[in-house]
Write a protein that holds these residues in place. Structure first.
Motif, short mmCIF file in Angstrom:
data_model
loop_
_atom_site.label_atom_id
_atom_site.label_comp_id
_atom_site.label_asym_id
_atom_site.label_seq_id
_atom_site.Cartn_x
_atom_site.Cartn_y
_atom_site.Cartn_z
N HIS A 86 0.83 -1.20 0.00
CA HIS A 86 0.00 0.00 0.00
C HIS A 86 0.87 1.26 0.00
CE1 HIS A 86 -3.68 -2.32 1.82
NE2 HIS A 86 -3.33 -2.74 0.61
N ARG A 87 2.02 1.21 0.66
CA ARG A 87 2.95 2.34 0.59
C ARG A 87 3.43 2.55 -0.84
NH1 ARG A 87 8.55 2.32 1.80
NH2 ARG A 87 8.50 0.44 0.50
N ASP A 88 3.72 1.46 -1.54
CA ASP A 88 4.19 1.56 -2.92
C ASP A 88 3.10 2.13 -3.84
OD1 ASP A 88 6.47 0.44 -1.93
OD2 ASP A 88 6.10 -1.57 -2.76
N ILE A 89 1.85 1.77 -3.59
CA ILE A 89 0.75 2.33 -4.37
C ILE A 89 0.64 3.83 -4.14
CG2 ILE A 89 -1.75 2.31 -4.69
CD1 ILE A 89 -1.74 -0.67 -4.06
N LEU A 90 0.75 4.24 -2.88
CA LEU A 90 0.70 5.67 -2.57
C LEU A 90 1.86 6.41 -3.24
CD1 LEU A 90 -0.28 5.61 1.21
CD2 LEU A 90 -1.67 6.45 -0.70
N HIS A 91 3.04 5.79 -3.24
CA HIS A 91 4.19 6.43 -3.89
C HIS A 91 3.93 6.60 -5.39
CE1 HIS A 91 8.56 7.39 -4.01
NE2 HIS A 91 8.39 7.05 -5.28
N ALA A 92 3.37 5.57 -6.01
CA ALA A 92 3.07 5.66 -7.44
C ALA A 92 2.01 6.71 -7.73
CB ALA A 92 2.60 4.30 -7.95
N LEU A 93 1.14 7.00 -6.76
CA LEU A 93 0.12 8.01 -6.94
C LEU A 93 0.67 9.42 -6.74
CD1 LEU A 93 -2.98 6.49 -5.08
CD2 LEU A 93 -2.90 7.17 -7.47
N SER A 140 -5.49 9.85 -7.67
CA SER A 140 -6.12 8.67 -8.26
C SER A 140 -6.96 9.05 -9.49
CB SER A 140 -7.00 7.96 -7.23
OG SER A 140 -7.60 6.81 -7.77
N LEU A 141 -7.67 10.17 -9.40
CA LEU A 141 -8.45 10.63 -10.55
C LEU A 141 -7.53 11.02 -11.70
CD1 LEU A 141 -11.10 12.87 -8.71
CD2 LEU A 141 -11.46 10.59 -9.66
N LEU A 142 -6.42 11.65 -11.39
CA LEU A 142 -5.48 12.08 -12.43
C LEU A 142 -4.74 10.91 -13.06
CD1 LEU A 142 -4.04 15.24 -10.66
CD2 LEU A 142 -5.27 15.24 -12.82
N PRO A 169 0.63 2.04 -14.46
CA PRO A 169 -0.76 1.88 -14.90
C PRO A 169 -1.66 2.86 -14.16
CG PRO A 169 -0.22 0.21 -13.28
CD PRO A 169 1.05 0.98 -13.52
N PRO A 170 -2.88 3.09 -14.64
CA PRO A 170 -3.85 3.88 -13.86
C PRO A 170 -4.09 3.23 -12.50
CG PRO A 170 -4.60 3.57 -16.12
CD PRO A 170 -3.40 2.68 -15.95
#
Length: 322
Positions: A60-67, A147-149, A183-184
């Motif tokens: 989840h930290r990695d997802i936040l970083h990608a965002l 996330s929208l962007l 990816p989105p």
């Protein structure tokens, strides 16, 4: 006991396993996770969690970083373009390079990124970074907006894995390629929605309000992206085509004569109009000095001090007066 109870907590985000599998199959996201792996260890309160829980926190930290990191990269690009366009390094002046919603987005990011630099760079314990997403309205707004962007123009232009600033010991990220894109990432939205509904502080009534404000922020950031494209065209270096030798161009007030390619610089000759404009400018400055001297005389400022500070110039016939 409180520390142990907190350490065994799981991530507030519950993302379906199928969506996580699809996300983890992305080559760009795999590269990003490899770069983030073992950058920061868990804090003492979360180091007692089991391996599976720690893996979830890390994912989840990695997802936040990608965002978030593409937003950070956008702000750095906007700041650099503003500095080039305004010829200044003062952070308080950079907003002047933008207007409307773009300016509002730039100011918002400037304030938030300065106050929450560690969270935006995902520096620190992966569990603490992930949990901090729920700490303030600004954190939640930026997460939703990012996330929208992620499904729009931002990722189309800046979708290569952005590693961030980990100090001088971190190697350079690999070159971006067609298979090295992020990816989105809309998966965080339903997970964040559920987390807000279950949170004892926020509750279910806040999602609509926060989502509307986050949508406004994402639209403003899109305007900032467009403004950055305009600024980039403005500050881009012009084409260096070789001019024809001894080519002359007449401009208002100046006669500009190009020299041949072997000569240095350019020859400038002031026209009569330019000379007259310069003389009128000097007269204007003299009038301003006289007004200042008259005001200071009424204020009983010593004449010696007035003359030393403002000076006096010889009077000449005015071009603007009969």
């Amino acid at each position: 006991m409180a520390s142990t109870s907190y350490a065994t907590e799981t991530s507030p985000f519950e993302i379906p396993h199928e969506e996580l599998q699809v996300l983890c199959q992305s080559h760009g996201f795999q590269v990003l996770r490899t770069w983030l792996d073992n950058r920061y260890s868990f804090c003492p309160r979360h180091s007692t969690c089991d391996i599976k829980t720690q893996e979830t926190w890390t994912l989840h930290r990695d997802i936040l970083h990608a965002l978030i990191m593409p937003i950070v990269a956008l702000y750095k690009r906007a700041s650099a373009l503003a500095e080039a366009a305004l010829c200044t390094t003062k952070s308080e002046d950079l907003e002047l390079a933008f207007a409307g919603d773009a300016r509002g987005a730039f100011l918002w990011l400037q304030c938030f990124l300065a106050e929450e630099a560690d969270w935006c760079q995902t520096r620190g314990c992966p569990a603490c970074v992930t949990a901090e997403t729920m700490s303030t309205e600004s954190h939640i707004r930026l997460t939703i907006a990012a996330s929208l962007l992620s499904t729009t123009q931002l990722y189309a232009e800046n979708s290569s894995p952005v590693i961030g600033d980990f100090g001088g010991d971190a190697p350079s990220p690999p070159a971006a390629g067609p298979d090295l894109t992020l990816p989105p990432l809309p998966q965080i939205l339903p997970a964040l929605h559920d987390a807000l509904d279950k949170d004892p502080f926020w509750g279910p009534e806040y999602w609509t309000y926060l989502f509307e404000r986050a949508n406004q922020l994402s639209s403003a950031i899109e305007a900032l992206i467009t403004s950055c494209g305009d600024l980039e065209s403005l500050v881009a270096s012009p084409t260096t085509a070789k001019p024809a030798p001894h080519r002359s161009v007449t401009m208002p007030g100046l006669i500009y004569t190009r020299l041949d390619s072997g000569a240095r610089g350019a020859k400038l000759k002031k026209s009569r109009l330019a000379s007259r404009q310069l003389r009128m400018k000097g007269e204007e400055m003299e009038i301003m000095r006289r007004c200042a001297l008259q005001c200071w005389a009424k204020a009983a400022v010593p004449s010696k001090f007035r003359n030393e500070l403002l000076g006096r110039i010889e009077r000449r016939r005015s071009l603007t007066c009969p």
